[in-house]
Enzyme design. Sequence first.
Site, PDB file in Angstrom:
ATOM      1  N   ALA A  94      32.924  -9.711  24.434  1.00  0.00           N
ATOM      2  CA  ALA A  94      32.903  -8.308  24.865  1.00  0.00           C
ATOM      3  C   ALA A  94      34.293  -7.698  24.639  1.00  0.00           C
ATOM      4  CB  ALA A  94      32.435  -8.213  26.316  1.00  0.00           C
ATOM      5  N   SER A  95      34.845  -7.022  25.626  1.00  0.00           N
ATOM      6  CA  SER A  95      36.084  -6.266  25.400  1.00  0.00           C
ATOM      7  C   SER A  95      37.341  -7.118  25.260  1.00  0.00           C
ATOM      8  CB  SER A  95      36.286  -5.239  26.513  1.00  0.00           C
ATOM      9  OG  SER A  95      35.385  -4.162  26.340  1.00  0.00           O
ATOM     10  N   VAL A  96      37.255  -8.406  25.524  1.00  0.00           N
ATOM     11  CA  VAL A  96      38.378  -9.281  25.177  1.00  0.00           C
ATOM     12  C   VAL A  96      38.633  -9.208  23.672  1.00  0.00           C
ATOM     13  CG1 VAL A  96      39.133 -11.703  25.091  1.00  0.00           C
ATOM     14  CG2 VAL A  96      38.133 -10.784  27.181  1.00  0.00           C
TER      15      VAL A  96
END
Length: 374
Positions: free
Chosen positions: A81-83
Amino acid sequence: MSRLLKLSLFCLFFTCLFSCKNTKTTSATYAEFVKEMNEKGFSTGNILVYKNGEIIYQNADGIRTIDTKEPLTLNSQFRLASVSKQFTGMAIMKLKEEGKIDYDQTVKSILPAFPYAHITVRHLLNHTSGLTDYERILAENWKPEDTTKTYIFGNDEIIEVFYKANPQLDFPSGERWEYSNTGYLFLASIVEKVSGKHFSNFLEETIFEPLAMNNTVLYKYQVDADQNMPNRVFGYETALNQVDLVPNDYNIVNDVRGDGGIYSTLADLYKWNQALVNNTIIQKSYLDEAWTPGVLNNGEPTKYGFGWFINSESGDPKVVNHSGGWVGFRTFLHNEVDANNGFVLLTNNSAENYDTTLEALFNIMAGRPYVIPN
């Protein structure tokens, strides 16, 4: 009142809700936490902790997919995801290092059809562009021609809808900070335009391959199991009856790149953090700028750099991290740069026990008590 007495009263007060323990920062303490969670029927996902650059604990706890119920392993590949955003930030930094891009040039100078004249690459990196959310634009401006078809959109499809809608900015660029998946979508498309390569190939050639991150990929999403990616993890959640497990893995925008979409493992993310600490992926001067908070038009600093949240003040030991959340996945990558301490947390059960596990990791690292929910 003594600190010990305060702690004793605190634990007594919460005894009907929580089990409270004193902890020390040792590998045994992390194992003890996971064991106690398991005894309560809770899984923690995949965890890796390192101290002074050395791995002191790693564990896999959960299931890879509800179809087979096979357990997670240390090699399981999770959707970050946003990592993923820090890899997008690094891709832009690599183009800057090659002299092919400037942070303060306008996006329109790279993507001529981009409808906003004053937004810069730096605005996108810092989440200060004012771009509105692409999911909202898609929901308001696109309808499926075939309701029986499973659609999977990527950047090109989203940008086409976005350009046709031509939405107003949510605020003038640089006036405030607002987290923007749209901005990082456009950053990936900028990388493709400047480099002449698909974003997945650019990441592979400039980041993943040089760092031997052999189990990390910007994944071309498919709904079903993929024989070419046998360690891929699938998201799931508990049904309303609190018994059945149901899939939580598909979304129509699962192929958007830049704001998410990368799959990786504990070991590869440890390699990544070590490469950042040791400046083996890019020169320190570039990372220093990437880990400097963005600045608004009024001079006020934000808490975000080029794909990382900045969790330290000027002059303090550098600490950067990022969380991720999408469909069934919740993830966290923590990097205490100067001390070379950190951890990786990867989960796929729709955030069940994620907050408890994340808080425990921070507490154990700091030598504080952790709690186990009853």
